[in-house]
Write a protein that holds these residues in place. Structure first.
Motif, mmCIF file in Angstrom:
data_model
loop_
_atom_site.group_PDB
_atom_site.id
_atom_site.type_symbol
_atom_site.label_atom_id
_atom_site.label_comp_id
_atom_site.label_asym_id
_atom_site.label_seq_id
_atom_site.Cartn_x
_atom_site.Cartn_y
_atom_site.Cartn_z
ATOM 1 N N ARG A 251 36.626 46.467 26.141
ATOM 2 C CA ARG A 251 36.317 45.512 27.209
ATOM 3 C C ARG A 251 35.005 45.916 27.869
ATOM 4 N N ASN A 252 33.948 45.176 27.570
ATOM 5 C CA ASN A 252 32.621 45.471 28.105
ATOM 6 C C ASN A 252 32.598 45.137 29.601
ATOM 7 N N PRO A 253 32.342 46.121 30.466
ATOM 8 C CA PRO A 253 32.366 45.837 31.910
ATOM 9 C C PRO A 253 31.352 44.785 32.341
ATOM 10 N N ASP A 254 30.210 44.718 31.656
ATOM 11 C CA ASP A 254 29.166 43.766 32.058
ATOM 12 C C ASP A 254 29.489 42.335 31.648
ATOM 13 N N ARG A 255 30.176 42.193 30.497
ATOM 14 C CA ARG A 255 30.462 40.853 29.987
ATOM 15 C C ARG A 255 31.902 40.412 30.204
ATOM 16 N N ALA A 256 32.755 41.329 30.615
ATOM 17 C CA ALA A 256 34.165 40.975 30.803
ATOM 18 C C ALA A 256 34.321 40.033 31.992
ATOM 19 N N ALA A 257 35.347 39.206 31.902
ATOM 20 C CA ALA A 257 35.602 38.248 32.974
ATOM 21 C C ALA A 257 36.047 38.990 34.228
ATOM 22 N N ILE A 258 35.499 38.549 35.359
ATOM 23 C CA ILE A 258 35.852 39.204 36.621
ATOM 24 C C ILE A 258 37.248 38.803 37.062
ATOM 25 N N PHE A 259 37.585 37.527 36.922
ATOM 26 C CA PHE A 259 38.867 37.009 37.393
ATOM 27 C C PHE A 259 39.688 36.536 36.198
ATOM 28 N N LEU A 260 40.996 36.815 36.246
ATOM 29 C CA LEU A 260 41.898 36.327 35.209
ATOM 30 C C LEU A 260 42.477 34.961 35.537
ATOM 31 N N ASN A 261 42.456 34.575 36.799
ATOM 32 C CA ASN A 261 42.998 33.273 37.183
ATOM 33 C C ASN A 261 42.277 32.791 38.442
ATOM 34 N N GLU A 262 42.556 31.556 38.815
ATOM 35 C CA GLU A 262 41.877 30.949 39.957
ATOM 36 C C GLU A 262 42.314 31.567 41.285
ATOM 37 N N GLU A 263 43.540 32.053 41.356
ATOM 38 C CA GLU A 263 44.010 32.661 42.601
ATOM 39 C C GLU A 263 43.204 33.904 42.945
ATOM 40 N N MET A 264 42.884 34.716 41.954
ATOM 41 C CA MET A 264 42.074 35.899 42.195
ATOM 42 C C MET A 264 40.675 35.500 42.672
ATOM 43 N N GLU A 265 40.141 34.442 42.087
ATOM 44 C CA GLU A 265 38.806 33.977 42.499
ATOM 45 C C GLU A 265 38.832 33.473 43.942
ATOM 46 N N GLU A 266 39.875 32.732 44.313
ATOM 47 C CA GLU A 266 39.983 32.246 45.681
ATOM 48 C C GLU A 266 40.115 33.402 46.672
ATOM 49 N N GLU A 267 40.874 34.438 46.294
ATOM 50 C CA GLU A 267 41.012 35.600 47.173
ATOM 51 C C GLU A 267 39.670 36.304 47.364
ATOM 52 N N ALA A 268 38.883 36.409 46.289
ATOM 53 C CA ALA A 268 37.567 37.050 46.401
ATOM 54 C C ALA A 268 36.633 36.227 47.287
ATOM 55 N N MET A 269 36.634 34.897 47.109
ATOM 56 C CA MET A 269 35.780 34.043 47.948
ATOM 57 C C MET A 269 36.182 34.137 49.418
ATOM 58 N N LEU A 270 37.478 34.169 49.667
ATOM 59 C CA LEU A 270 37.953 34.273 51.046
ATOM 60 C C LEU A 270 37.555 35.612 51.655
ATOM 61 N N GLU A 271 37.612 36.676 50.873
ATOM 62 C CA GLU A 271 37.225 38.001 51.365
ATOM 63 C C GLU A 271 35.729 38.042 51.684
ATOM 64 N N LEU A 272 34.901 37.417 50.827
ATOM 65 C CA LEU A 272 33.465 37.380 51.086
ATOM 66 C C LEU A 272 33.156 36.534 52.322
ATOM 67 N N GLN A 273 33.888 35.441 52.496
ATOM 68 C CA GLN A 273 33.685 34.595 53.673
ATOM 69 C C GLN A 273 34.059 35.337 54.955
ATOM 70 N N ARG A 274 35.119 36.087 54.919
ATOM 71 C CA ARG A 274 35.506 36.881 56.088
ATOM 72 C C ARG A 274 34.465 37.944 56.396
#
Length: 440
Positions: A251-274
């Motif tokens: 699993r290449n760290p540079d090319r691997a997907a950051i999020f496995l699902n949309e819930e993880m992406e929403e949590e990351a966006m919410l954390e950045l917004q906070r």
């Protein structure tokens, strides 16, 4: 040159690994044979060539405990290695035989293999547990003449002391005086019990029964610990030394997907917004005006940190899923290899559960039913299912969770009620009556 040298090393490593695989049947048989030799050595040196018997009076209890642990260890090795021997021979074919000739691998002759197998069978045959030794003490079919309540609610001390006496009473011939006599049958049972207690051999038999019960309890506790420890160790070790390095390598760290699902992406966006709101809040609080460029720079650094955290979390979820599969395989393999231990464990649970008082049985039943199928159980099931989804990096499907909560506890409640009606009501009707009174 470097590539060719590396390729030659990899080829040599694979060739050696394949050669070791081809030698698996012979290596497994040798280990089983060596374990049998160790058992025979203990028999010859400490038991005059006889069976390793725990009831033997030659050695002290501590010494016998040591010999018993060594015997169990070697028997376990024999069982595992013989299973490995049979499985590995099953997968050998003509192509394997050609590869053996090419690699110069020579195996034992058929006569030598048969001789070792005969010796192993000769040693192991002495220690094969019969069905009578592992049959449950509380079995109803084996004690038709004894009231059911006296079997399942008998105190522990009385049970150990009178098990042999009850067996003697059951073996008495049933004549007319035992069925339709003038005097009650309990008087004749009391007389027979007195005769059994006056028997000079009764004390020795009680001691033997106590030792057997002690051994069964030790076997049950050890097996329970194995059922817990083996899957946990398999998960941790495979994740740390097998699954983890393999996934990190491919699993290449540079090319691997950051999020496995949309819930993880929403949590990351919410954390950045906070984080952005937090910067503005402290600016207003301290009467400081931060430039937009500075804010963007801080948010860029924070976004990289969040991305790295969720990338590790995604990789960890994949490792958890693979390690859990290996843990389940190890658990199932342990169950398949421990049929006799399962029979002993079932007897142990029967003795513990049905030896409880009626109020204790009713308390345990109400506790389990309220936890898993009670009014507040849906919240617990929802937390468990969401935790499993997060553990495997899967999105929490609320429709599936609600459907599971609407069906599974109902099925589980039906199974509980059927078990109480069909089994517990026959074994201990007083416990069922106590349960109903407490439940009302």
């Amino acid at each position: 040159m470097n590539n060719s040298g590396l390729g030659q090393k990899i080829y040599s490593f694979l060739l050696a690994a394949y050669g070791r695989y081809l030698r698996t049947p012979e290596r497994s048989l040798d280990k089983a044979y060596n374990a049998a030799l160790k058992i025979r050595q203990i028999e010859n040196e400490h038991f005059n060539g006889n069976k390793i018997d725990y009831d033997s009076m030659i050695h002290s209890k501590s010494v016998m405990d040591y010999f018993e642990s060594e015997l169990k260890k070697e028997l376990r090795i024999i069982r595992m290695r013989l299973t490995e021997f049979k499985a590995s021979r099953f997968f050998l074919n003509d192509s394997n035989q050609k590869a053996e000739k090419k690699l110069g691998i020579e195996h034992l002759s058929s006569a030598a293999i048969l001789e070792k197998l005969r010796f192993i069978d000769e040693v192991v045959e002495k220690y094969t547990i019969s069905d009578e030794e592992i049959a449950p003490i509380n079995s109803i079919d084996q004690t038709p003449d004894v009231p059911v309540e006296s079997l399942v609610v008998r105190p522990k001390q009385q049970n150990l002391r009178t098990t042999n006496l009850d067996n003697k009473l059951q073996n008495q011939p049933r004549g007319k005086t035992n069925t339709t006599g003038v005097l009650p049958r309990s008087i004749f049972n009391t007389i027979h019990r007195l005769q059994a207690e006056l028997d000079p051999k009764s004390e020795q038999e009680v001691v033997q029964n106590f030792r057997k019960s002690q051994q069964r309890n030790i076997i049950s506790v050890r097996f329970l610990l194995l059922l817990i420890i083996v899957p946990i160790l398999t998960h941790q070790l495979s994740k740390a030394f097998v699954v983890g390095p393999i996934i990190d390598h491919f699993r290449n760290p540079d090319r691997a997907a950051i999020f496995l699902n949309e819930e993880m992406e929403e949590e990351a966006m919410l954390e950045l917004q906070r984080f952005e709101e937090k910067i503005k809040f402290y600016d207003l609080l301290n009467n400081v005006i931060t430039s937009e460029q500075n804010i963007e720079e801080q948010m860029r650094v924070r976004a990289e940190e969040i991305a790295e955290e969720y990338r590790r979390e995604s990789a960890n979820a994949i490792k958890n899923f693979t390690a859990d599969i290996l843990s389940v395989i190890a658990f199932i393999w342990l169950l398949l290899m421990s049929k006799k231990e399962i029979a002993v464990l079932k007897e142990f649970f029967d003795y513990i559960v049905y030896g409880l008082s009626d109020s204790a049985k009713a308390f345990i039943i109400i506790l389990f039913t309220d936890i898993f199928v009670g009014f507040h159980s849906p919240h617990g099931w929802e937390v468990i299912l969401e935790g499993i989804s997060h553990h495997w990096g899967l999105p929490a499907n609320h429709n599936f969770i609600f459907l599971f909560i609407a069906t599974f506890p109902v099925i589980l409640d039906t199974i509980f009620k059927y078990w109480i009606f069909r089994y517990l009501n026959r074994i201990s009707p007083s416990a069922v009556a106590t349960y109903r009174n407490m439940n009302e």
